[in-house]
Write an enzyme that holds these catalytic residues in place. Sequence first.
Site: not given
Length: 320
Positions: A116, A158, A160, A238
């Site tokens: 990110h 991931d 995200h 995740d």
Amino acid sequence: MQAFYADQFVLPLPEGHRFPMAKYAMLRERLLGEPGIRLAPAPAASDGELALAHEPRYVTAVAEGSLGPAEQREIGFPWSPAMAERARRSVGATIAAARAALREGVAANLAGGTHHAYAHKGSGYCVFNDVAVAARLMQAETFRRERRPLRVAVIDLDVHQGNGTAAIFRGDDSVFTLSLHGARNFPFRKEASDLDVELEDGTTDEPYLAALEQALEALWAPHGPQAPGLAFYLAGADPHENDRLGRLKLTAEGMAERDRRVLQACRERGVPVALSMAGGYGKDLARMVDVQFRTLQLAQQSWAAWQRQGWWTGQGSTAA
């Protein structure tokens, strides 16, 4: 297989902070004595290395503690000397893993996957973008050493989306960014990767693995007979059904099958792999660490296959 850690640098987080800092030490402890895995402390990335993917102003602000309140809120961590040092070590671990992977086929960072972080700012518990820095450095070192370009693939699984990575490499044909992620999950404003695959909440093993197979086929297609010379695999825990933030429903076996398919696809094409453990916010930290431990066991098995086939010497691969 070499694996690098930096869990000795623990952030002084406020009580009740939801980032599971303890998971890194738990994972390393599980790996102590594991056959075929060599643990080593992560080096710190230098300012010059960080500047390959980040604006110098931002690198200096992190180093000196001059980040503004809004910048710290977006990162999600309060600044401290330990925060800055841990961020450097997380990048250094991925750099070290990438170098080891180019020598031996597979290596890992027990943390990392800080996808990110943008060139000019951090976000979502990510200070510096370890994969972006390592990719740029491996490209520079390969050209200096061998006078040839190094094409890179980023396989981001991931839950995200890897928005910072996508933004850093936008318009760069030397790096292919693939992100398979939850459609309704953070970040709510996505960036355009070379290939984004969005998954609905509650996605289970079978549709997830089918989407992954299609995505991997699309990843290899633009490269023709000559595969990328290095892949960064963000093996986030995740997507697992036990994750507090993931919103997908993969079982432990589904997660392991995901890892097998990525590692096998890269090995079959002679593409070295540097893994980062990326995200994981399990309701039960022990179960989450089990998932990551299994990922590293499978990576070690893939590393062993590279050694048997002799591709780690660079003689058995046509990757460039």
